[in-house]
Write an enzyme that holds these catalytic residues in place. Structure first.
Site: not given
Length: 537
Positions: A289, A323
């Site tokens: 990720e 994020c």
């Protein structure tokens, strides 16, 4: 049957004035600040001290020393790999129930004994306010430990059909070799999940955390060992990236990478792995990720107050270092004056400062490198005719790495702060003509190559459905009338595609499936005794 009362999301403590949890964590912060500790690596269950000791300081108070961590060398990487491979057989031979019991106990320890310590360490080491720390290092980490156990049991329950006279079985073996977990600074929970999820499925792990997260990483390891994790199952090393990669990615028994970090690093590692593919016993699993350029799209027919709160919370909680943080927004011209008034008013109230003052909404960014990168975007916007600083724009690193929440308004939908990941408290807004709705949908989808999170604010069900279709691949986590942050384990499994990663959905059964190599076993109770088939008669 899974006991749902055991596998529930951890309730959130709120730290109201005078509450027991507030008193406890304030005491723990004082205690941690009064002690300079030396933090060793943990290899094969043993503390490993080295002569190279690097200083740890709070990002919001860089004159204060929290302690020092022992940086390792190449020999420690090799020792960690050897320990993982040595521990593999005994760990993999344990039943899921035996392995799961360790992580369930770890969850209980964090929920009780270590809650204040791990939250305080996250606050001090990573400059998170108490609420963001509670969400992360307590609740989400507990959820990962507990709910991954639930997912693992669900995987074991997936079995093939067995017709009469045959017994078919699916065995969920760990990968053949060791897993490398490379973890980020911004979430203590992610740092705990990346090594523990593969370990739960029977793998053994070499874990390298970000240097700026080591202060809280040590507590995760301490808790796991206290919970009964056998020596060598997870090996915690503090080594620099090139040194670590040169050894791990050339090892025959490198079996998988569990990664959260920058897109550039993930690309480099992936290329290295594929270039070395002939060295490996198996094709390694690559789970990553990475970055995001997460959007908020507003329709003229939306709840303006809800949109305004989502912009402020989504962009500036934890200094925009999530994020999933809202980084670009598209607001119709017809509602912009009211949105502008509300978000500016909120930012005038928001305070920036130390985590020890609980009235501060915003704290420091993680380090000087991040500070310099983020402020370079702000300075460029101040000098660019395509951009206007609507709010914030001030910064100071004399005491800590403080950057005021900054909103840039641009006339250019392709302006660089609409495209490039900044990873800081900077939100860029493009104001569009209401009649340009269809063009804006295309802009949202094509302006960046990231596809992590995004949200739509609209009241009309037809508009929402239109956006869901137009932005089908634009976000792995898509939110309707909510900020694009705050994913919860087992509720919103997290991950994105395109340049945002492999979208293996941490916090779900899908991620754990990546850490097993299934084997099918067929037992025939009535094997044939004649080679001839009926058609041959």
């Amino acid at each position: 049957m899974i006991n749902k009362s055991v596998y529930r999301n951890e309730p959130l403590a709120h730290y109201a004035p005078g509450s027991a949890e507030r008193i406890s964590i304030q005491k723990k912060i004082t205690e941690l600040k009064s002690t300079e500790m030396i933090i060793p690596m943990i290899i094969n269950g043993k503390e490993v001290f080295t002569d190279t000791q690097l200083r740890i300081a709070p990002p919001h108070e860089h004159a204060h020393t929290l302690g020092y961590f022992c940086e390792g060398k190449s020999i420690h990487v090799s020792e960690a790999i050897s320990a993982a491979l040595h521990a593999k057989h005994n760990w993999a031979s344990k039943s899921l129930k035996e392995r799961a019991a360790i992580f369930l106990k770890a969850a209980d320890l964090i929920s009780t004994t270590y809650r204040s310590e791990i939250n305080a360490a996250t606050m001090l080491g990573q400059s998170k306010n108490v609420y963001q720390a509670e969400i992360d290092s307590a609740c989400e980490l507990i959820d990962f430990f507990r709910l991954n156990v639930k997912f693992a049991h669900e995987i074991e329950a997936i079995q093939p059909h067995s017709p009469e006279g045959v017994h078919n079985q699916m065995v969920y073996r760990p990968l053949e070799g060791f897993v490398f977990a490379l973890t980020p600074f911004n979430f203590t929970a992610i740092a705990g999940n990346l090594p523990s999820a593969p370990a739960l499925m029977g793998n053994t792990v070499v874990w390298k955390p970000a240097y700026t997260q080591i202060y809280s990483a040590r507590i995760i390891m301490k808790v796991l060992m206290e919970a009964g994790l056998p020596n060598g199952v997870i090996n915690l090393i503090y080594t620099d990236g090139p040194t670590t990669g040169d050894i791990i990615f050339q090892h025959r028994y490198f079996a998988g990478l569990h990664f959260t970090g920058s897109t550039a690093v993930f690309k480099h590692i992936s290329k290295t792995i594929y270039q070395n593919i002939d060295l490996y016993q198996n094709f390694p699993r690559i789970v990553g990720e990475t970055g995001g350029k997460d959007f908020v799209l507003a329709h003229a027919d939306c709840d303006i107050q809800a949109l305004s709160v989502a912009l402020v919370r989504g962009a500036f909680e934890y200094q925009g270092q999530k994020c999933s943080a809202a980084s670009r927004a598209y607001i119709p011209k017809s509602i912009w004056p009211e949105v502008e008034q509300r978000i500016v008013a909120m930012l005038q109230e928001i305070k920036t400062g130390s985590v020890e003052d609980f009235s501060n909404f915003v704290n420091a960014v993680i380090d000087e490198k991040a500070f310099d990168k983020i402020t370079s975007y702000i300075d460029a916007a101040k000098a660019d005719s395509d951009a206007t600083i609507l709010a914030g724009g001030s910064y100071n690193k004399s005491i800590g790495y403080f950057i005021d929440p900054t909103i840039i308004v641009t006339k250019n939908p392709s302006y660089k702060t609409m495209k490039e990941e900044i990873f800081g408290p900077v939100l860029t807004i493009y104001i569009y003509e209401d009649k340009e709705w269809n063009q804006v949908l295309q802009l949202v989808d094509t302006t960046t190559s990231y596809a992590l999170t995004g949200s739509i604010f609209a009241k009309s069900a037809a508009v929402i459905e239109e956006v869901k279709k137009a932005l089908y691949y634009s976000a792995g986590n898509f939110y309707i009338n909510d900020k694009p942050t705050g994913a919860v384990v087992d509720q919103q499994p997290f991950g994105g595609a395109r340049l945002s990663g492999t979208n293996d959905k941490a916090g779900s059964i899908l991620n754990l499936l990546r850490w097993v190599s299934p084997q099918v076993i067929k037992e025939n109770f009535t094997p044939p005794h004649d080679y001839r088939y009926d058609f041959m008669k």
